[in-house]
Design a protein around this motif. Structure first.
Motif, PDB file in Angstrom:
ATOM      1  N   PHE A 229       0.710  -0.699  -0.425  1.00  0.00           N
ATOM      2  CA  PHE A 229      -0.529   0.017   0.609  1.00  0.00           C
ATOM      3  C   PHE A 229       1.052   1.077   0.050  1.00  0.00           C
ATOM      4  O   PHE A 229       1.992   1.399   1.580  1.00  0.00           O
ATOM      5  CB  PHE A 229      -0.749   0.514   1.208  1.00  0.00           C
ATOM      6  CG  PHE A 229      -1.715  -0.874   1.435  1.00  0.00           C
ATOM      7  CD1 PHE A 229      -2.743  -1.102   0.846  1.00  0.00           C
ATOM      8  CD2 PHE A 229      -1.292  -2.549   1.680  1.00  0.00           C
ATOM      9  CE1 PHE A 229      -3.414  -1.995   1.173  1.00  0.00           C
ATOM     10  CE2 PHE A 229      -2.223  -3.264   2.194  1.00  0.00           C
ATOM     11  CZ  PHE A 229      -3.685  -3.565   1.756  1.00  0.00           C
TER      12      PHE A 229
ATOM     13  N   LEU B 280      -2.298   2.745   4.283  1.00  0.00           N
ATOM     14  CA  LEU B 280      -3.091   3.163   4.706  1.00  0.00           C
ATOM     15  C   LEU B 280      -3.425   3.018   5.360  1.00  0.00           C
ATOM     16  O   LEU B 280      -3.526   2.594   6.550  1.00  0.00           O
ATOM     17  CB  LEU B 280      -4.098   1.331   4.076  1.00  0.00           C
ATOM     18  CG  LEU B 280      -5.879   1.685   3.861  1.00  0.00           C
ATOM     19  CD1 LEU B 280      -5.902   2.653   2.699  1.00  0.00           C
ATOM     20  CD2 LEU B 280      -5.942   0.582   3.350  1.00  0.00           C
TER      21      LEU B 280
ATOM     22  N   THR C 255      -6.640   7.521   0.802  1.00  0.00           N
ATOM     23  CA  THR C 255      -6.599   6.393  -0.715  1.00  0.00           C
ATOM     24  C   THR C 255      -5.077   5.916  -0.758  1.00  0.00           C
ATOM     25  O   THR C 255      -4.030   6.380  -1.304  1.00  0.00           O
ATOM     26  CB  THR C 255      -7.234   6.672  -1.868  1.00  0.00           C
ATOM     27  OG1 THR C 255      -9.377   7.644  -1.212  1.00  0.00           O
ATOM     28  CG2 THR C 255      -7.630   5.472  -3.170  1.00  0.00           C
ATOM     29  N   SER C 256      -5.370   4.560  -0.761  1.00  0.00           N
ATOM     30  CA  SER C 256      -3.607   4.035  -1.630  1.00  0.00           C
ATOM     31  C   SER C 256      -2.887   3.640  -2.694  1.00  0.00           C
ATOM     32  O   SER C 256      -5.014   2.537  -3.127  1.00  0.00           O
ATOM     33  CB  SER C 256      -2.754   3.513  -0.170  1.00  0.00           C
ATOM     34  OG  SER C 256      -2.733   4.176   1.229  1.00  0.00           O
TER      35      SER C 256
ATOM     36  N   THR D  72      -6.659   0.148  -6.065  1.00  0.00           N
ATOM     37  CA  THR D  72      -6.686   1.293  -4.957  1.00  0.00           C
ATOM     38  C   THR D  72      -7.775   0.164  -3.783  1.00  0.00           C
ATOM     39  O   THR D  72      -7.798  -0.383  -3.770  1.00  0.00           O
ATOM     40  CB  THR D  72      -7.492   2.148  -5.571  1.00  0.00           C
ATOM     41  OG1 THR D  72      -8.593   1.829  -5.968  1.00  0.00           O
ATOM     42  CG2 THR D  72      -6.802   3.270  -6.719  1.00  0.00           C
ATOM     43  N   ALA D  73      -6.705   1.308  -2.600  1.00  0.00           N
ATOM     44  CA  ALA D  73      -7.514   0.431  -1.071  1.00  0.00           C
ATOM     45  C   ALA D  73      -8.332   1.792  -0.620  1.00  0.00           C
ATOM     46  O   ALA D  73      -7.757   3.148  -1.116  1.00  0.00           O
ATOM     47  CB  ALA D  73      -6.560  -0.264  -0.648  1.00  0.00           C
ATOM     48  N   THR D  74      -9.167   1.772  -0.100  1.00  0.00           N
ATOM     49  CA  THR D  74      -9.688   2.972   0.985  1.00  0.00           C
ATOM     50  C   THR D  74     -10.092   2.295   2.065  1.00  0.00           C
ATOM     51  O   THR D  74     -11.081   0.625   2.127  1.00  0.00           O
ATOM     52  CB  THR D  74     -10.930   3.389  -0.146  1.00  0.00           C
ATOM     53  OG1 THR D  74     -12.441   2.753  -0.491  1.00  0.00           O
ATOM     54  CG2 THR D  74     -10.564   4.551  -1.099  1.00  0.00           C
TER      55      THR D  74
ATOM     56  N   PHE E 256     -11.477  -2.252   5.284  1.00  0.00           N
ATOM     57  CA  PHE E 256     -11.576  -1.689   3.907  1.00  0.00           C
ATOM     58  C   PHE E 256     -11.212  -2.475   2.885  1.00  0.00           C
ATOM     59  O   PHE E 256     -12.331  -3.450   2.854  1.00  0.00           O
ATOM     60  CB  PHE E 256      -9.759  -1.284   3.757  1.00  0.00           C
ATOM     61  CG  PHE E 256      -7.972  -2.230   3.679  1.00  0.00           C
ATOM     62  CD1 PHE E 256      -8.286  -2.881   3.095  1.00  0.00           C
ATOM     63  CD2 PHE E 256      -8.221  -2.603   5.411  1.00  0.00           C
ATOM     64  CE1 PHE E 256      -7.686  -4.132   3.368  1.00  0.00           C
ATOM     65  CE2 PHE E 256      -7.845  -4.042   4.997  1.00  0.00           C
ATOM     66  CZ  PHE E 256      -7.328  -4.703   3.930  1.00  0.00           C
TER      67      PHE E 256
END
Length: 175
Positions: free
Chosen positions: A36, A40, A45-46, A80-82, A96
């Motif tokens: 990430f 994160l 947002t990563s 992407t990760a949120t 997430f």
């Protein structure tokens, strides 16, 4: 008229039992990591890169016999990760969702592309699971169910954010 109504009711009330379809592929010992960048955290947002491999002592199996040539695969994924929530004993106390696309290279040299969604489970926040759809190539149209197995975040995750997530003993079912 009454006989027709009873016959119709009997057909509706007594349906045939459901049959479960066997999967195209079952890979029970996947391992990999997710990176990430930036780490994160809530409100961030990563960008995500990931590598997954089933090239282990335990080969994939083809329960329905349709793909016995596929012993293992390697996958590279970007996305992407949120963060959707905080707390509850989740991975680094984060809930997430990670979305992305991947490229799978199979043991027989063929490839597949997929769209992936992974997420922590609010009911069991220390777990990671999800699904993917094979969009092209080998097994096109298959849905993949992903269960991450043993998940280990970076040691300083609670203070520095989630920068790396390792997983072992993951189970991936293609059907």
């Amino acid at each position: 008229m009454a006989i027709f109504a009873m016959a119709a009711t009997a057909v509706v009330v007594s349906p045939a039992p459901a049959q479960a379809a066997l999967g195209d592929l079952l890979c029970t010992d996947s391992a990999g990591y997710v990176l990430f960048e930036p780490p994160l955290r809530p409100g961030v947002t990563s960008t995500v890169t990931s590598h997954v491999s089933t090239n282990s002592p335990t080969p994939c199996l083809s329960p329905n016999g349709s793909h016995p040539e596929l012993d293992w695969y390697d996958e590279v994924m970007n996305g992407t990760a949120t963060v959707s929530g905080v707390g509850g004993g989740g991975i680094c106390s984060l809930l997430f969702t990670l979305t992305g696309t991947g490229r799978i290279t199979w043991s027989d040299g063929t490839t597949s592309d997929d769209e992936i969604t992974l997420q922590t489970d609010p009911a069991n926040p220390a777990t990671l699971g999800g699904s993917a759809i094979i969009t092209s190539g080998t097994l096109q149209g298959d849905t993949v169910t992903l269960v991450a197995g043993l998940v280990t975040p970076n040691v300083d995750c609670a203070t520095a954010g989630l920068s790396r997530l390792n997983f072992d003993q993951a189970i991936n079912t293609f059907s």
